[in-house]
Design a protein around this motif. Structure first.
Motif, PDB file in Angstrom:
ATOM      1  N   LEU A   1     -18.054  12.680  32.978  1.00  0.00           N
ATOM      2  CA  LEU A   1     -17.679  11.283  32.805  1.00  0.00           C
ATOM      3  C   LEU A   1     -18.806  10.335  33.214  1.00  0.00           C
ATOM      4  N   MET A   2     -19.461  10.642  34.347  1.00  0.00           N
ATOM      5  CA  MET A   2     -20.527   9.765  34.830  1.00  0.00           C
ATOM      6  C   MET A   2     -21.737   9.806  33.891  1.00  0.00           C
ATOM      7  N   ALA A   3     -21.970  10.954  33.241  1.00  0.00           N
ATOM      8  CA  ALA A   3     -23.089  11.063  32.301  1.00  0.00           C
ATOM      9  C   ALA A   3     -22.889  10.188  31.076  1.00  0.00           C
ATOM     10  N   ARG A   4     -21.653   9.760  30.863  1.00  0.00           N
ATOM     11  CA  ARG A   4     -21.337   8.880  29.727  1.00  0.00           C
ATOM     12  C   ARG A   4     -21.178   7.425  30.167  1.00  0.00           C
ATOM     13  N   GLY A   5     -21.737   7.124  31.335  1.00  0.00           N
ATOM     14  CA  GLY A   5     -21.810   5.745  31.776  1.00  0.00           C
ATOM     15  C   GLY A   5     -20.603   5.238  32.545  1.00  0.00           C
ATOM     16  N   ILE A   6     -19.681   6.122  32.912  1.00  0.00           N
ATOM     17  CA  ILE A   6     -18.499   5.699  33.671  1.00  0.00           C
ATOM     18  C   ILE A   6     -18.822   5.752  35.157  1.00  0.00           C
ATOM     19  N   PRO A   7     -18.639   4.647  35.901  1.00  0.00           N
ATOM     20  CA  PRO A   7     -18.929   4.644  37.330  1.00  0.00           C
ATOM     21  C   PRO A   7     -18.121   5.709  38.074  1.00  0.00           C
ATOM     22  N   GLU A   8     -18.645   6.180  39.193  1.00  0.00           N
ATOM     23  CA  GLU A   8     -18.031   7.302  39.901  1.00  0.00           C
ATOM     24  C   GLU A   8     -16.575   7.030  40.285  1.00  0.00           C
ATOM     25  N   GLN A   9     -16.275   5.841  40.846  1.00  0.00           N
ATOM     26  CA  GLN A   9     -14.910   5.569  41.288  1.00  0.00           C
ATOM     27  C   GLN A   9     -13.939   5.536  40.105  1.00  0.00           C
ATOM     28  N   GLU A  10     -14.387   4.970  38.983  1.00  0.00           N
ATOM     29  CA  GLU A  10     -13.536   4.967  37.801  1.00  0.00           C
ATOM     30  C   GLU A  10     -13.361   6.385  37.269  1.00  0.00           C
ATOM     31  N   ALA A  11     -14.412   7.186  37.342  1.00  0.00           N
ATOM     32  CA  ALA A  11     -14.312   8.580  36.916  1.00  0.00           C
ATOM     33  C   ALA A  11     -13.308   9.335  37.773  1.00  0.00           C
ATOM     34  N   ARG A  12     -13.303   9.066  39.058  1.00  0.00           N
ATOM     35  CA  ARG A  12     -12.332   9.718  39.945  1.00  0.00           C
ATOM     36  C   ARG A  12     -10.898   9.319  39.567  1.00  0.00           C
ATOM     37  N   ARG A  13     -10.715   8.044  39.258  1.00  0.00           N
ATOM     38  CA  ARG A  13      -9.386   7.589  38.850  1.00  0.00           C
ATOM     39  C   ARG A  13      -8.932   8.314  37.582  1.00  0.00           C
ATOM     40  N   LEU A  14      -9.838   8.470  36.633  1.00  0.00           N
ATOM     41  CA  LEU A  14      -9.492   9.136  35.387  1.00  0.00           C
ATOM     42  C   LEU A  14      -9.104  10.595  35.624  1.00  0.00           C
ATOM     43  N   VAL A  15      -9.798  11.254  36.537  1.00  0.00           N
ATOM     44  CA  VAL A  15      -9.475  12.649  36.835  1.00  0.00           C
ATOM     45  C   VAL A  15      -8.072  12.760  37.431  1.00  0.00           C
ATOM     46  N   VAL A  16      -7.746  11.856  38.361  1.00  0.00           N
ATOM     47  CA  VAL A  16      -6.426  11.907  38.991  1.00  0.00           C
ATOM     48  C   VAL A  16      -5.334  11.562  37.986  1.00  0.00           C
ATOM     49  N   ARG A  17      -5.579  10.546  37.159  1.00  0.00           N
ATOM     50  CA  ARG A  17      -4.592  10.208  36.124  1.00  0.00           C
ATOM     51  C   ARG A  17      -4.324  11.406  35.217  1.00  0.00           C
ATOM     52  N   GLY A  18      -5.389  12.080  34.804  1.00  0.00           N
ATOM     53  CA  GLY A  18      -5.225  13.250  33.957  1.00  0.00           C
ATOM     54  C   GLY A  18      -4.487  14.376  34.662  1.00  0.00           C
ATOM     55  N   PHE A  19      -4.740  14.515  35.958  1.00  0.00           N
ATOM     56  CA  PHE A  19      -4.077  15.548  36.767  1.00  0.00           C
ATOM     57  C   PHE A  19      -2.562  15.358  36.757  1.00  0.00           C
ATOM     58  N   PHE A  20      -2.111  14.103  36.837  1.00  0.00           N
ATOM     59  CA  PHE A  20      -0.683  13.805  36.911  1.00  0.00           C
ATOM     60  C   PHE A  20      -0.035  13.533  35.551  1.00  0.00           C
ATOM     61  N   ALA A  21      -0.832  13.343  34.507  1.00  0.00           N
ATOM     62  CA  ALA A  21      -0.292  12.868  33.226  1.00  0.00           C
ATOM     63  C   ALA A  21       0.819  13.753  32.691  1.00  0.00           C
ATOM     64  N   GLU A  22       0.669  15.066  32.775  1.00  0.00           N
ATOM     65  CA  GLU A  22       1.663  16.004  32.246  1.00  0.00           C
ATOM     66  C   GLU A  22       3.041  15.766  32.861  1.00  0.00           C
ATOM     67  N   LEU A  23       3.059  15.484  34.174  1.00  0.00           N
ATOM     68  CA  LEU A  23       4.341  15.321  34.854  1.00  0.00           C
ATOM     69  C   LEU A  23       4.935  13.936  34.636  1.00  0.00           C
ATOM     70  N   VAL A  24       4.100  12.922  34.594  1.00  0.00           N
ATOM     71  CA  VAL A  24       4.609  11.566  34.330  1.00  0.00           C
ATOM     72  C   VAL A  24       5.298  11.525  32.975  1.00  0.00           C
ATOM     73  N   GLN A  25       4.731  12.210  31.997  1.00  0.00           N
ATOM     74  CA  GLN A  25       5.315  12.213  30.660  1.00  0.00           C
ATOM     75  C   GLN A  25       6.668  12.923  30.605  1.00  0.00           C
ATOM     76  N   GLN A  26       6.956  13.760  31.574  1.00  0.00           N
ATOM     77  CA  GLN A  26       8.245  14.453  31.599  1.00  0.00           C
ATOM     78  C   GLN A  26       9.401  13.506  31.913  1.00  0.00           C
ATOM     79  N   ILE A  27       9.104  12.345  32.460  1.00  0.00           N
ATOM     80  CA  ILE A  27      10.156  11.417  32.867  1.00  0.00           C
ATOM     81  C   ILE A  27      10.903  10.870  31.660  1.00  0.00           C
ATOM     82  N   GLY A  28      10.171  10.407  30.654  1.00  0.00           N
ATOM     83  CA  GLY A  28      10.798   9.964  29.426  1.00  0.00           C
ATOM     84  C   GLY A  28      11.486   8.609  29.498  1.00  0.00           C
TER      85      GLY A  28
END
Length: 366
Positions: free
Chosen positions: A318-345
């Motif tokens: 992510l950082m190699a594509r110009g995304i700042p480190e803190q924003e990259a960390r946020r994206l990783v965590v969002r992706g980590f939880f995305a599968e379960l958040v979508q289960q709520i419906g």
């Protein structure tokens, strides 16, 4: 050796922390729920139920025959809750009713101590979604029963968004009828100490259970989720996926996953998984998957557990594509939880949880 299940608190000795079921729990932070010194008071919790037309909502006394049918308390706190509540709430969805709007149950702490019992009952072939939302400040011990008739479908979302000092212990009992489907989504953010015990049993073949969980454990918080699935009937399925993120000194998450496949439960198909993402130093995770199989005539059974830090390769990508480190960390965590958040419906609940995750991540940067 654990005490056998019982509705009588006297059948459970006061825990001292050396017992297997209590060894991860800081007993001194339970505010007396475990030793009988906690006393209910008028400033406990306020419960409000918003249900669609056709759903029956009742306040019943302790002698109502529907109470306790989904499961028996398995520890002293659950037995104390059952022995101490004055009135229970029973929500009934009639047979063959298909609800187009969720049943919403708001549990708001008002600063005191409370004991509670809640029953959600679905008739045969009924379909419903229930959201149980915990907010405010309280010391709460509760039992929640989910009773599914044959062919029924129930999704339950329980949100623990307590204030910082709250203590919440609850046993969730699901009794699944023939060819019925139960989905539980447990979301835990707030509270000083939250200890939840989801349990599943089947009363007919063809039952299915999905148990999903998401927790974000912050500085000083103790979040404990102890699952038990009792495959006591032939040709039933279960799948459990819990994910957690931790940050801050003394953040402590505990996940115990127990699955029992009894000798009579031929044709069982089960899997359980727990994954944890540690965001900072000073956080601790205890993850213990257990699987007990008493018959070889099964479709499949397995478990997995993993705990780690950020994936450096993901961050680098992510950082190699110009995304700042803190924003990259946020994206990783969002992706980590995305599968379960979508289960709520449920759109508004999903949006709220995504916002809560963002809030927690902002705190980690500050």
């Amino acid at each position: 050796m654990s005490a056998p299940p019982s509705f009588d608190v006297a059948d459970f000795p006061v825990p001292h922390g050396r017992e297997e079921e209590w060894r991860f729990t800081p007993l001194e932070r339970l505010r007396g729920l475990h030793d009988g010194t906690a006393v209910a008071n008028g400033a406990g919790v306020k419960v409000a139920v918003d249900a669609p037309d056709g759903v029956t909502v009742e306040a019943v006394g302790r002698d109502d025959e529907r109470l306790g049918t989904a499961g028996t308390p398995v520890d002293r706190v659950a037995a104390q809750a059952y022995s101490s509540f004055e009135q229970a709430s029973v929500v009934t969805v009639p047979k063959e009713a298909v609800l187009t709007e969720p049943i919403r149950i708001a549990v708001h702490g008002e600063g005191g101590t409370a004991f509670a019992h809640q029953v959600i009952e679905l008739g045969a072939f009924a379909e419903a979604v229930v959201v149980i939302d915990h907010t405010g400040d309280a010391v709460l011990a509760a039992n929640v029963d989910f009773v599914l008739g044959d062919g029924a479908k129930l999704t339950v979302v329980t949100v623990q968004d307590w204030d910082d000092k709250a203590v919440h212990c609850s046993q969730h009992n699901a009794l699944i009828g023939r060819d019925a489907s139960f989905k539980s989504v447990v979301v835990t953010f707030g509270g000083d100490l939250v200890r939840l015990h989801p349990r599943v049993a089947y009363q007919g073949t063809g039952g299915e259970a999905e148990l999903f969980g998401l927790y974000f454990t912050d500085r000083g918080q103790h979040h404990e989720h102890r699952l038990f699935v009792d495959h006591n009937t032939q040709h039933c399925k279960s799948n459990a996926v819990y994910k957690g993120a931790l940050q801050g000194d003394d953040a402590h998450a505990v996940w115990i996953g127990d699955v029992l496949i009894q000798a009579a439960a031929e044709g069982t198909d089960t899997y359980e998984m727990n994954r944890n993402l540690v965001l900072t130093d000073g956080a601790r995770v205890d993850s213990v998957p257990n699987l007990e199989i008493e018959t070889g005539e099964i479709v499949g059974a397995g478990h997995a557990s993993a705990t780690g830090r950020f994936d450096d390769e993901q961050l680098f990508y992510l950082m190699a594509r110009g995304i700042p480190e803190q924003e990259a960390r946020r994206l990783v965590v969002r992706g980590f939880f995305a599968e379960l958040v979508q289960q709520i419906g449920i759109d508004d609940v999903e949006a709220r949880l995504i916002a809560k995750i963002e809030e927690e991540l902002e705190a980690s940067v500050a």
